[in-house]
Write a protein that holds these residues in place. Structure first.
Motif, PDB file in Angstrom:
ATOM      1  N   LYS A  87      38.928   9.004  64.596  1.00 50.92           N
ATOM      2  CA  LYS A  87      38.763  10.448  64.758  1.00 50.92           C
ATOM      3  C   LYS A  87      39.912  11.039  65.579  1.00 50.92           C
ATOM      4  CE  LYS A  87      33.714  10.439  64.393  1.00 50.92           C
ATOM      5  NZ  LYS A  87      32.431  10.682  65.097  1.00 50.92           N
ATOM      6  N   GLU A 102      42.891  11.397  63.272  1.00 46.81           N
ATOM      7  CA  GLU A 102      42.712  12.523  62.355  1.00 46.81           C
ATOM      8  C   GLU A 102      42.911  13.855  63.075  1.00 46.81           C
ATOM      9  OE1 GLU A 102      38.841  11.962  60.756  1.00 46.81           O
ATOM     10  OE2 GLU A 102      39.427  10.298  59.444  1.00 46.81           O
ATOM     11  N   ASN A 132      46.609  14.388  63.682  1.00 42.41           N
ATOM     12  CA  ASN A 132      47.264  14.796  62.431  1.00 42.41           C
ATOM     13  C   ASN A 132      46.964  16.250  62.094  1.00 42.41           C
ATOM     14  OD1 ASN A 132      48.431  12.306  62.039  1.00 42.41           O
ATOM     15  ND2 ASN A 132      46.827  11.545  60.696  1.00 42.41           N
ATOM     16  N   ARG A 133      45.727  16.689  62.356  1.00 40.29           N
ATOM     17  CA  ARG A 133      45.378  18.082  62.087  1.00 40.29           C
ATOM     18  C   ARG A 133      46.188  19.034  62.964  1.00 40.29           C
ATOM     19  NH1 ARG A 133      40.310  17.660  62.531  1.00 40.29           N
ATOM     20  NH2 ARG A 133      39.914  18.497  64.598  1.00 40.29           N
TER      21      ARG A 133
END
Length: 479
Positions: free
Chosen positions: A253, A256, A259-260
């Motif tokens: 998580k 992710e 990366n967001r």
């Protein structure tokens, strides 16, 4: 006498045409939007202080977050796309303004014409001399050079209203860009706080793994002393494995979320600079909502919807003007001759023209009616969208105010829960060592303590996100 009658008949015919063109023009629909809003946000005290006036660099105190937002505002691709939409709308204003001005074109041409000798023109050319002993050349060349202009006189304000609509839509795209800024700032901030929450959850899980491993070693020793069975050892081992699995879930998580954030910043993956230690101690800014009527001036999406409604009303006026005749003026000035050397002979080769005309729809009015009714329908759509945007803005603020109030109470209670369960871990371990507590009690205590700490971090993240969201909902960030 014949010319006079012909002139009068032409004027009469034109008058009849204009009368037919101007009759039965549909009336414009009158619509009044509802701008009314409640005086307060429920039980929130009435105050004119509004946190949305705070510039975003001063609203966020974390310098790492400020740097991320600044990068996103410069590099985010969706933001850059929105800026091009603003530029497109600006160019549309230039196009509408150009329609108000005359169009002037320069033209030069050359041509050849061969007419039959036994035609009126051919017979005339054969019997006419341009000079003693010189007949018209056959075939006849044609050289011309000149300037030509056309201008539609905006007697019904059709073109002016079209330009005003373009200006209004340009202003609405600017407000759309501002709304994009507020959303982008909020999205980067919320993702940043989510990343910090995951970092703190990871630290707690790793601490819990160390604690569980120590408990596992104690259980193994007690099994050798026949105080517990293999079942207790396997239960503790399973709990360690479960926590280790949870660690990798959090790591995924975290990746992710990083990366967001990098995607929002318009760059390829790289480490997000952040301070992981001060998350639970972070104090959100004080919430001052002002009064609901301030949303009209502060929320870019409301101003955008209002401008779109104004443009839609102008579109109706433009569509209605299509029923009336248009008045155009055309003019030309230049030189024309059948031989290049004659082009410079003045005034024999001089060419000029000036004409005015009125043109209006007579028969094919269905298409104009359809566009007029569509413009009215789009105006109604814009009005309903404007009212819905105001309503949505009020409910967003109201919901977040309730959310903030409940999260504050929930955070206080969860903090006390964490303190109680943290103390219970030591108590359960001491009781287990002295054989006054079952190993299941130790396991459940550790599990409850871990879950309560994770929930506390999640509540802190939701609390920070709620403040960011209400800052956005009030219209903050774009100024």
């Amino acid at each position: 006498m014949y010319k006079l009658l012909r002139t009068h008949s032409g004027i009469g015919l034109l008058s009849i045409c204009l009368a037919v063109a101007g009759c039965k023009v549909p009336a414009m629909m009158s619509s009044t939007e509802n701008k009314a809003a409640p005086g307060t946000y429920g039980n929130n005290p009435d105050t004119t202080t509004n946190m949305s006036v705070i510039e975003w660099r001063n609203f966020f105190t974390d310098r790492n977050l400020v740097n991320l937002i600044d990068t996103a505002l410069k590099n985010n691709q969706e933001m850059l796309i929105t800026l091009q939409e603003v530029e497109i709308a600006r160019n549309d204003i230039r196009s509408r303004h150009a329609a108000l001005l005359p169009t002037v074109n320069a033209r030069a041409g050359i041509g050849v014409e061969k007419v039959g000798r036994y035609t009126s023109q051919g017979a005339g050319d054969a019997t006419t001399e341009i000079a003693p002993g010189k007949e018209f050349p056959d075939p006849l060349m044609d050289y011309n050079v000149g300037v030509y202009a056309n201008w539609e006189v905006d007697i019904w304000n059709k073109l002016h209203n079209a330009k005003k609509a373009a200006v209004t839509r340009y202003l609405s795209t600017v407000e759309g860009k501002n709304f994009m800024v507020t959303n982008l700032i909020a999205e980067v901030s919320n993702s940043y706080y989510e990343l910090l929450a995951l970092d703190n959850q990871l630290a707690i899980v790793r601490q819990n793994i160390d604690l569980q491993k120590n408990a596992l070693e104690i259980v193994k020793v007690q099994k050798e002393a026949t105080r517990v069975t293999e079942l207790a050892v396997q239960k503790f081992q399973a709990e360690v494995l479960n926590s280790q699995s949870l660690e990798f879930d959090i790591l995924q998580k975290t990746k992710e979320t990083e990366n967001r954030i990098n995607f929002l910043l318009g760059r390829y993956p790289q480490e997000i600079t952040r301070d992981k230690s001060s998350f639970l101690n972070a104090m959100p800014p004080a919430v001052n909502t002002g009064i609901p009527s301030q949303l009209m001036a502060n929320r870019p999406d409301i101003k955008k919807a209002e401008l779109e409604l104004m443009a839609a009303k102008l579109d109706v006026k433009v569509a209605r003007a299509e029923f009336y005749p248009s008045f155009g003026i055309s003019a030309g000035l230049g030189f024309q001759a059948f031989k290049p050397s004659y082009l410079v002979k003045f005034p024999e080769s001089l060419l000029y023209s000036l004409a005015g005309d009125l043109a209006g729809p007579l028969i094919n009015r269905n298409a104009i009616k359809a566009e007029f009714y569509n413009a009215n329908a789009r105006q109604l759509q814009a009005m309903y969208n404007y009212e819905r945007t105001i309503l949505n803005a009020y409910f967003e603020v109201s919901s977040q105010l309730s959310n903030i109030s409940n999260l504050e109470k929930s955070y206080d209670l969860k903090s006390k829960q964490v303190d109680a369960l943290t103390r219970s871990i030591d108590i359960s371990n001491d009781l287990f060592k002295s054989a006054r507590a079952d190993y299941l009690e130790v396991l459940m205590t550790q599990r409850d303590a871990l879950e309560s700490k994770r929930e506390l971090i999640e509540t802190k993240k939701q609390e920070l996100n709620a403040v960011v969201n209400i800052y956005r909902n009030l219209g903050g960030g774009w100024k």
